[in-house]
Scaffold this motif. Structure first.
Motif, mmCIF file in Angstrom:
data_model
loop_
_atom_site.group_PDB
_atom_site.id
_atom_site.type_symbol
_atom_site.label_atom_id
_atom_site.label_comp_id
_atom_site.label_asym_id
_atom_site.label_seq_id
_atom_site.Cartn_x
_atom_site.Cartn_y
_atom_site.Cartn_z
ATOM 1 N N HIS A 52 9.970 -17.388 10.573
ATOM 2 C CA HIS A 52 10.626 -17.986 11.745
ATOM 3 C C HIS A 52 9.775 -17.819 13.004
ATOM 4 O O HIS A 52 9.694 -18.735 13.830
ATOM 5 N N LYS A 53 9.125 -16.670 13.153
ATOM 6 C CA LYS A 53 8.260 -16.460 14.326
ATOM 7 C C LYS A 53 6.970 -17.255 14.195
ATOM 8 O O LYS A 53 6.432 -17.754 15.198
ATOM 9 N N LEU A 54 6.459 -17.399 12.979
ATOM 10 C CA LEU A 54 5.270 -18.219 12.743
ATOM 11 C C LEU A 54 5.513 -19.667 13.178
ATOM 12 O O LEU A 54 4.666 -20.293 13.818
ATOM 13 N N LEU A 55 6.680 -20.180 12.862
ATOM 14 C CA LEU A 55 6.983 -21.583 13.152
ATOM 15 C C LEU A 55 7.118 -21.873 14.647
ATOM 16 O O LEU A 55 7.100 -23.032 15.051
ATOM 17 N N LYS A 56 7.225 -20.830 15.448
ATOM 18 C CA LYS A 56 7.282 -21.003 16.904
ATOM 19 C C LYS A 56 5.884 -21.094 17.517
ATOM 20 O O LYS A 56 5.754 -21.381 18.713
ATOM 21 N N CYS A 57 4.850 -20.851 16.706
ATOM 22 C CA CYS A 57 3.474 -20.851 17.218
ATOM 23 C C CYS A 57 2.909 -22.258 17.373
ATOM 24 O O CYS A 57 1.905 -22.455 18.059
ATOM 25 N N SER A 58 3.522 -23.232 16.701
ATOM 26 C CA SER A 58 2.978 -24.590 16.728
ATOM 27 C C SER A 58 4.092 -25.607 16.479
ATOM 28 O O SER A 58 5.059 -25.301 15.768
ATOM 29 N N PRO A 59 3.945 -26.806 17.020
ATOM 30 C CA PRO A 59 4.910 -27.864 16.706
ATOM 31 C C PRO A 59 4.635 -28.507 15.347
ATOM 32 O O PRO A 59 5.455 -29.286 14.863
ATOM 33 N N LYS A 60 3.488 -28.175 14.728
ATOM 34 C CA LYS A 60 3.097 -28.777 13.453
ATOM 35 C C LYS A 60 2.918 -27.676 12.418
ATOM 36 O O LYS A 60 1.902 -26.976 12.395
#
Length: 339
Positions: A105-113
């Motif tokens: 979940h935190k990884l997915l906040k690092c990029s819109p893609k």
């Protein structure tokens, strides 16, 4: 051959067989700035303060409680991974099931893609199913895993095209090479290799036996407790005419890396996976199906014939360069389908 200029990508990936290193090599070759994160934390565990150390000492020695330190270690490892996260243009997660939900979940906040690829069948790791919707696109290589309509997308494995020197060996030492783990495939492997060895073929057969099990002694068989890195493996197969592939039928239905290594490095392929016939790079002059040992009588004709060059357009479709452009939806890619 750059396709991007210093685009940042976070590669979250298991470290199995160090294939992660080759993916990093190819990404950098194409111009990406790579941050690789593996779930196997190598940093040494340290207590954050004296209070943690003292509390663990008391619980361990007075109450025989070893779970407290285990929890501290898990929290430490989680923090190590999270500290490596930063803003990026893309994230690519391979084997998302190997990471905890909090990290994903935190990884997915690092990029819109955010993209994910599962190079094992989804049924093998049921936890992965709930993670699929979180990614921009989630790719699979097993056709049966496409049943989740509008949630999973097709791709295949690939070959690395950042190592052109591996194509330079014009006089390979071995006729046939197989490198794999010691598992139930050995029941197929040994009879096939015995027949080939008795026919005079030069075999390079290597099995990894991480525990006390060791296969019986055969003149054509070598074994080790530790596996090669993936790049070391690629150097080994550069010195062979044919790659042998024994399909994990109980695990998945897709094509393993062996098929694409043979394609990329101009090697013939001996395989038990009949679905190779469905792919556009299939040529009977390059692929021999190991169905029964009694069909090995045709092996001489197969091995002694020349390798048939594949149409460059088809071959390039399965290169890492096209694969990553397709996965990340970068313009100029050739779409990859599962036949």
């Amino acid at each position: 051959m750059k396709i991007v200029n210093n685009k940042k990508i976070i590669l979250a990936i298991t470290d199995d067989f160090k294939i992660r290193c080759s993916i990093e090599d190819n990404l950098k070759y194409l111009g990406f700035e790579v941050t690789a994160i593996i779930p196997e934390v190598t940093e040494k565990f340290e207590y954050r303060n004296f209070k943690e150390w003292a509390l663990n000492f008391i619980r361990k020695n007075l109450f025989r409680d070893k779970e407290y330190k285990k929890t501290l270690r898990q929290n430490f490892e989680r923090e190590v991974l999270l500290k490596k996260l930063s803003k990026a243009d893309y994230t690519l997660t391979i084997r998302a099931d190997r990471f905890e939900d909090d990290f994903i979940h935190k990884l997915l906040k690092c990029s819109p893609k955010n993209y994910s690829y599962q190079w094992d069948g989804l049924k093998r790791y049921e936890r992965i199913i709930k993670l699929v919707p979180y990614f921009t696109k989630f790719y699979v290589f097993d056709k049966t895993d496409l049943s989740q309509k509008n949630k999973t997308y097709p791709t295949t494995n690939f070959y690395f095209d950042c190592y052109p020197h591996l194509l330079e060996n014009r006089n390979p030492k071995y006729d046939i090479t197989f490198i794999g783990s010691y598992d139930n495939r050995i029941e197929k492997l040994i009879p096939i290799c015995e027949s080939l060895y008795n026919k005079g073929y030069k075999l390079n057969i290597f099995l990894f036996c991480p525990d006390e099990r060791e296969p019986n002694s055969y003149p054509f068989l070598k074994h080790s407790r530790t596996p090669f890195s993936y790049y070391e493996y690629l150097k080994i197969i550069s010195d062979t005419k044919c790659i042998m592939d024994l399909h994990h039928e109980s695990i998945h239905n897709g094509l393993s890396f062996r098929s694409f290594e043979a394609l990329g490095y101009n090697k013939k392929l001996l395989t038990t996976n009949l679905s190779v016939k469905d792919y556009d790079f299939y040529n009977p002059q390059n692929v021999f199906f190991l169905q029964k040992t009694n069909n090995l009588s045709k092996m001489d004709e197969f091995l002694n014939s020349d390798y048939k060059e594949i149409d460059p357009v088809i071959k390039n479709k399965y290169s890492f360069t096209n694969w990553i452009k397709y996965i990340l939806e970068i313009d100029g890619h050739t779409p990859i389908e599962i036949p």
